[in-house]
Enzyme design. Structure first.
Site, PDB file in Angstrom:
ATOM      1  N   LYS A 123       0.705  -1.137  -0.088  1.00  0.00           N
ATOM      2  CA  LYS A 123      -0.080  -0.013   0.078  1.00  0.00           C
ATOM      3  C   LYS A 123       0.797   1.197  -0.036  1.00  0.00           C
ATOM      4  CE  LYS A 123      -2.038  -1.718   3.582  1.00  0.00           C
ATOM      5  NZ  LYS A 123      -3.001  -2.330   4.645  1.00  0.00           N
TER       6      LYS A 123
ATOM      7  N   ASP B 192      -5.504  -6.726   9.888  1.00  0.00           N
ATOM      8  CA  ASP B 192      -6.552  -6.209  10.234  1.00  0.00           C
ATOM      9  C   ASP B 192      -7.897  -7.176   9.577  1.00  0.00           C
ATOM     10  OD1 ASP B 192      -5.656  -6.014   7.409  1.00  0.00           O
ATOM     11  OD2 ASP B 192      -6.471  -3.997   7.137  1.00  0.00           O
TER      12      ASP B 192
HETATM   13  C1  GLC Z   1      -2.615  -5.197   2.442  1.00  0.00           C
HETATM   14  C2  GLC Z   1      -1.668  -5.889   3.462  1.00  0.00           C
HETATM   15  C3  GLC Z   1      -2.595  -6.855   4.339  1.00  0.00           C
HETATM   16  C4  GLC Z   1      -3.854  -5.789   4.568  1.00  0.00           C
HETATM   17  C5  GLC Z   1      -4.504  -5.326   3.535  1.00  0.00           C
HETATM   18  C6  GLC Z   1      -5.831  -4.606   3.673  1.00  0.00           C
HETATM   19  O1  GLC Z   1      -2.978  -5.994   1.152  1.00  0.00           O
HETATM   20  O2  GLC Z   1      -0.679  -6.442   2.690  1.00  0.00           O
HETATM   21  O3  GLC Z   1      -1.789  -7.311   5.173  1.00  0.00           O
HETATM   22  O4  GLC Z   1      -4.654  -6.781   5.447  1.00  0.00           O
HETATM   23  O5  GLC Z   1      -3.746  -4.484   2.753  1.00  0.00           O
HETATM   24  O6  GLC Z   1      -5.481  -3.577   4.853  1.00  0.00           O
END
Ligand code: GLC
Length: 442
Positions: free
Chosen positions: A160, A196
């Protein structure tokens, strides 16, 4: 615009519609590949799905107590308190939100963790909490980490757009603990480190035992589900029938039909070759996909008389929220910086936004279908999917398009898959995981 230019526009739009189409047949093929990658990931073979065990089962609903959570996931940090009544009800307490200064996401890791600790300090101050009393703090850390224990894990790679230096490969709960210590907050114990998705599943299943999937559709996208420990070949379990939640890290799934826009976005990103599904589905990238298509059409002279407005020139200037406003009924193009554009151009930009978002929703529905049918191939049972994230909660029509895809795949069995919004599920859910961990220590 003359007739031939108008025809070129229509041709290009229909080509785009084909390139961004996901048919139900296409979705079925993806599901077959997805199952294959899940199987390989669980077996420790090369796979785009990491399948990371969280070393905790789902909560029973009987866990109780008060916990704090620190949630680092996308554009904001949240610090919150939650209390669990031991009867399936989690009550959110005070919460504070802090925007993360962009430079911290790509600067020195210590500075990022100092900011996290300062945010917890500000939360104590804002809500006049007793800084001498001991608290259990759950760290909702929404990145791929290799869990070492319930409250320890090594960051595998940033996603991200994060790139803070010196953090990949480190044990991140320890980094937080050190930062808290640097601020003198010795009263806080980092009691759980929780992705999360795992928090979202914990929040969903604390209240509803039929909940067997946690999904995030926000800045990033990912999901987790409960797995029999015996199937995790690479992590030998105490008892094969024990349950552990598995963080799929599905954002990295890559056996997908990508088009030129997807490939170009990927190549220009901070992590080329990675997070290919995320780059087609999640809020961080939808605006950028739309912007790239609009730029390409402009370069062919099919939009804005061939001269791109300044608002289209900056990478990542368009967010999913701007796109939602532009493609909605009110046709609000201010976020995209196109208020003054010609009506015909706006109509096409709106159509492009709709195509990109529609594919995203159908891909999200496909990935959910893959996980639910991994658990229950013939859809014999009812499943509740807890979903958090702004794309799901706020993008008009997104959940409906996911449902349409499920309807195409499973007909009258589709309603066995229920979506439940888990607003702020990751933070509260992380607190619930801290409670599960506390209960297993007793
Ligand atoms: C990205 C992260 C992952 C997280 C997701 C949603 O894909 O790698 O760990 O759960 O974002 O926030």
């Amino acid at each position: 615009m003359n007739n031939s230019a108008a025809r070129d526009r229509t041709d290009l739009l229909s080509r785009l519609a084909r390139e961004f189409q996901l048919s139900s047949g296409g979705a079925r093929e993806i599901i077959v590949h997805f199952h294959d990658e899940m199987r390989r990931g669980l077996a420790g073979e090369a796979s785009s799905l990491k399948m990371l065990p969280a070393f905790v089962p789902r909560p029973r609903g009987t866990e109780r107590g008060s916990f704090l959570a620190l949630d680092l996931g996308g554009t904001n940090i949240r610090v919150l308190a939650a209390s669990l009544d031991g009867n399936g009800r989690a009550t959110p307490g005070p919460v504070s939100r802090f925007a993360i200064p962009r430079e911290l996401t790509t600067g020195a890791g210590d500075a990022l963790f100092d900011f996290l600790a300062a945010s917890v300090g500000a939360f104590f101050h804002d809500h006049r909490l007793d800084a001498c009393r001991p608290y259990d703090l759950a760290f909702a850390f929404s990145f791929p980490f290799l869990p070492l224990a319930v409250a320890a894990g090594r960051l595998l790679s940033w996603t991200k757009g994060f790139a803070a230096a010196g953090v990949e490969g480190q044990e991140v709960a320890a980094l937080l603990r050190n930062a808290l210590r640097r601020r003198g907050m010795e009263n806080l114990r980092v009691a759980a480190l929780v992705n999360d998705t795992v928090g979202t599943l914990a929040a969903g299943s604390y209240a509803d035992p039929a909940c067997d999937m946690g999904v995030i559709l926000g800045t990033g996208t990912n999901a987790c589900y409960p797995e029999r420990a015996g199937r995790l070949v690479k992590y030998p379990a105490a008892a094969p029938e024990d349950e552990t939640i598995v963080n799929i890290e599905w954002g990295n799934f890559d056996r997908l039909p990508a088009n030129d826009y997807d490939r170009e976005l990927d190549l220009a990103s901070a992590n080329p070759g990675r997070q290919r599904l995320e780059k087609m589905v999640s809020g961080m990238y939808l605006g950028e996909l739309g912007r790239r298509i609009v730029l390409a059409m402009t370069a062919r002279g099919l939009l804005f008389r061939g001269a791109a407005p300044p608002a289209c020139l900056e990478p990542y200037a368009w967010t999913a929220e701007h796109m939602a406003l532009a493609s909605g009924d009110a046709g609000d193009f201010s976020g995209l910086g196109l208020t003054g554009a010609a009506t015909a151009d706006k109509r096409i930009v709106g159509e492009i936004c709709r195509l990109v978002a529609r594919r995203a929703a159908r891909l999200a529905g496909t990935a959910i279908a893959a996980v639910v049918t991994w658990l229950d191939p013939a859809l014999d049972m009812a499943h509740t999917v807890a979903i958090d994230g702004a794309l799901f909660a706020k993008y008009p029509g997104f959940p409906e398009q996911m449902r349409t895809l499920l309807g195409e795949l499973y007909g009258d069995r589709a309603p066995r898959i229920a979506f439940t919004p888990a607003r702020d599920g990751s933070g509260i859910g992380a607190a619930i995981v801290a409670a599960v961990a506390a209960a297993s220590r007793e």
